[in-house]
Enzyme design. Structure first.
Site, PDB file in Angstrom:
ATOM      1  N   ASP A  93      -1.959   3.284   9.634  1.00  0.00           N
ATOM      2  CA  ASP A  93      -2.584   2.643  10.719  1.00  0.00           C
ATOM      3  C   ASP A  93      -1.842   3.148  12.624  1.00  0.00           C
ATOM      4  O   ASP A  93      -1.152   3.292  12.828  1.00  0.00           O
ATOM      5  CB  ASP A  93      -2.779   1.276  10.667  1.00  0.00           C
ATOM      6  CG  ASP A  93      -3.137   0.548  11.780  1.00  0.00           C
ATOM      7  OD1 ASP A  93      -4.544   0.511  11.506  1.00  0.00           O
ATOM      8  OD2 ASP A  93      -2.776  -0.461  12.781  1.00  0.00           O
TER       9      ASP A  93
ATOM     10  N   GLU B 186       8.543  13.582  -2.881  1.00  0.00           N
ATOM     11  CA  GLU B 186       9.666  12.851  -3.900  1.00  0.00           C
ATOM     12  C   GLU B 186       8.643  12.981  -5.190  1.00  0.00           C
ATOM     13  O   GLU B 186       9.000  13.037  -6.427  1.00  0.00           O
ATOM     14  CB  GLU B 186      10.082  12.341  -3.648  1.00  0.00           C
ATOM     15  CG  GLU B 186      11.137  11.860  -2.528  1.00  0.00           C
ATOM     16  CD  GLU B 186      12.305  10.884  -1.449  1.00  0.00           C
ATOM     17  OE1 GLU B 186      11.571   9.735  -2.350  1.00  0.00           O
ATOM     18  OE2 GLU B 186      12.332  10.636  -0.983  1.00  0.00           O
TER      19      GLU B 186
HETATM   20  C1  NOJ Z   1      -6.440   0.143  13.928  1.00  0.00           C
HETATM   21  C2  NOJ Z   1      -7.261  -0.584  13.177  1.00  0.00           C
HETATM   22  O1  NOJ Z   1      -8.332  -0.020  12.241  1.00  0.00           O
HETATM   23  C3  NOJ Z   1      -7.868  -2.256  13.407  1.00  0.00           C
HETATM   24  O2  NOJ Z   1      -8.730  -2.791  12.599  1.00  0.00           O
HETATM   25  C4  NOJ Z   1      -6.810  -2.511  13.430  1.00  0.00           C
HETATM   26  O3  NOJ Z   1      -7.006  -3.777  14.832  1.00  0.00           O
HETATM   27  C5  NOJ Z   1      -6.142  -2.136  14.604  1.00  0.00           C
HETATM   28  N1  NOJ Z   1      -5.540  -0.618  14.202  1.00  0.00           N
HETATM   29  C6  NOJ Z   1      -4.782  -2.595  15.153  1.00  0.00           C
HETATM   30  O4  NOJ Z   1      -3.826  -2.354  14.095  1.00  0.00           O
END
Ligand code: NOJ
Ligand code: CA
Length: 554
Positions: free
Chosen positions: A213, A263
């Site tokens: 993310d 790993e």
């Molecule tokens: C991207 C994620 O896909 C989204 O749903 C989220 O709100 C933001 N990153 C923050 O983590």
């Protein structure tokens, strides 16, 4: 030299991901096994057969960790546990086994830019004084003004509202997203080490990979004198020196992660969510020394337009070749308006991805939605995409042709963007409505006792049950396409055959061709055996907004 053929469930090797079909599950909205209105891990286990019949190679599971759901689970309280509302670690083990038994890999979402404000470390940071090691795990700064009563900078968070929040002693913490999502300080060794522990924790449990993310935000450089929002916005993003986004040293973090991935046998894979510009900067995230693959959201941002698609496909295949990775194709995910709806709305100039915003704000009233055209185009676009080299990332419900739900009452909304951007953005709940399994019954078969977001009546007609056995259904199209794709899968190369301006004709090795007519009138149907079509094809012509797959002997 013959290139290896990669992808498909037969590919159990280290390259299995290169041309995989990955199906994203937003766990709270997929299947609810215990009838509390929230989808859960046993619900996913119960649908492993459905996923196998659909023909996906892997599942990407959005966050299932303990969370107050301030941001749909992207506010993580504990990276090495399961939210009790979704199940337990034992349920996780049962789920992964059920998927693996069907030959389906599992990729989990990892959220390293920020934790939740309920994370043990953030609680410790709040309890500890300024300058303490506990505060050093996050990004704290003294406020301005005599007593620190003013924010260190006027920055706005991604969800609207200020990006700095005071903690009562003159210090403020940074959250690029919601207030409940404090940003980690990635210069802190404990933070770096703890994420390696988390990667090993899930890898040891059999997880095959990670979706990372906001991968481009981890490394930050905050000078003593912080720039203003306007100055920040004016900073060049192409040099790797922007204070917040896509800094070059972020790749040191991913080099450490790569050592952990390697790993394992086969090495764990990763795909970066990195909204970087210019697009060539994606290559570093996708490199074999880094995460290995990066999302390309270009199709998701494009109109249904032959010229745009051709440019995007060409550019991304070139970029993937440069990085040594394979490219990724995405039309829909849990953050954007579903593509069956997007394509049924009028184009919005140079902001196609935002095209649904006004429509959502009006509760689905304006501009007028042509749902039939939207679905027709979505089917055509998807069938073309599934014939391209690289990985295809699908979002739960798109195989049913689900559209965005626009008329969710304010009191039922959950997404922080709705609350933080009043009148500007209604947020992402409309693509997160629990999916319909049956034509009727409680929550259309999602569970036994309602759904955490209200489902519209029209969901019944698009349910799995309603489409099962109908060869013209969108579900049948996806199943047929994924089965054929596995059979026809070939080298990661593509040739363009000559075609009119509204038509794209791609050729893959071994006689696999796809012809997509984006135009409003019929186009000539090239020679070949028609294997599959996104809509009715008769009389030797390719109808408007339709894609076919052909087999040729050439
Ligand atoms: C991207 C994620 O896909 C989204 O749903 C989220 O709100 C933001 N990153 C923050 O983590
Ligand atoms: Ca449940």
């Amino acid at each position: 030299m013959t290139e290896p053929i990669t992808g498909g469930r037969a590919a159990a090797d280290a390259d299995w991901w290169r041309q995989a079909v990955v199906y994203q599950i937003y766990p709270r909205s997929f299947a609810d096994a215990n009838g509390d209105g929230i989808g859960d891990l046993p619900g996913i286990t119960s649908r492993a057969g459905y996923l196998a019949d659909l023909g996906v190679d892997a599942v990407w599971l959005s966050p299932f960790y303990p969370s107050a759901l301030a941001d749909g689970g992207y506010d993580v309280d504990d990276y090495r546990d399961v939210d009790p509302r979704l199940g337990s670690l034992d349920d996780f083990d049962v789920m992964i086994k059920a998927l693996h038994d069907k030959g389906i890999k599992l990729i989990v979402d990892i959220v390293p830019n920020h934790s939740s404000n309920r994370h043990e470390w953030f609680r410790q940071a709040l309890a500890a004084p300024k300058g303490s090691p506990e505060r050093d795990r996050y990004v704290f700064r003294d406020g301005l003004g005599e007593r620190g009563e003013l924010p260190p900078a006027d920055w706005t968070s991604m969800f609207g509202g200020p990006a700095w929040t005071p903690v009562g002693d003159g210090q403020w913490y940074l959250h690029l997203f919601a207030i409940e999502q404090p940003d980690f300080n990635w210069r802190n060794e404990e933070v770096r080490a703890d994420f390696l522990t988390t990667l090993r924790f899930w890898s040891d449990r059999g997880v095959d990979g990670f979706r990372v993310d906001v991968a481009h935000a981890l490394a930050k450089h905050l000078p003593d004198d912080l720039p203003s929002e306007t100055e920040l916005a004016a900073m060049d993003k192409a040099t790797g020196t922007h204070l917040l986004w896509d800094r070059d040293e972020v790749h040191d973090i991913y080099a450490d992660w790569r050592r952990v991935f390697d790993e394992y046998d086969p090495p764990r894979i990763a795909v970066a969510e990195a909204w970087v510009n210019p697009p060539w900067r994606r290559a570093r995230y996708a490199s074999a020394e880094g995460l290995g693959q990066a999302f390309n959201f270009d199709l998701l941002e494009a109109d249904f337009d032959a010229g745009a698609f051709r440019r995007i496909i060409t550019d991304n295949l070139e970029q993937a070749a440069d990085s040594g990775s394979s490219t990724t194709w995405v039309f829909s995910n849990h953050d954007v308006i579903r593509h069956a709806t997007r394509y049924g709305l009028p184009p919005n100039g140079d902001q196609p991805r935002r095209s649904g915003r006004a429509w959502l704000l009006s509760g689905g009233a304006e501009p007028a939605l042509d749902a039939a055209a939207g679905l027709r185009r979505a089917r055509a676009a998807t069938l073309l995409m599934l014939a391209l080299p690289g990985s295809a990332y699908l979002y739960q419900g798109e195989e049913l042709g689900l559209g965005e739900v626009a008329d969710i009452p304010a009191q039922d909304r959950q997404d922080p963007t709705f609350f933080r951007s009043p009148g500007v953005d209604v947020g992402r709940d409309g693509c997160r409505v629990p999916i319909p399994w049956t034509t009727g019954g409680d929550s259309f078969g999602f569970g036994d006792d309602g759904a955490h977001l209200p489902q519209p009546e029209w969901f019944g007609g698009l349910s799995v049950e309603a489409q099962e056995g109908d060869p013209a259904s969108t579900l049948a199209l996806y199943r047929d396409a994924l089965a054929l794709r596995r059979e026809l899968q070939t080298t990661e190369a593509l040739d363009w055959a000559p075609s009119g301006p509204e038509v794209l004709h791609v050729k893959r090795a071994g006689g696999w061709e796809a012809v997509a007519n984006f135009g409003a009138g019929p186009a000539p149907l090239p020679e070949g055996e028609v294997l599959l079509a996104s809509g009715p094809v008769e009389g030797g012509e390719l109808p408007p907004e339709t894609t076919v797959w052909l087999r040729t002997t050439a």
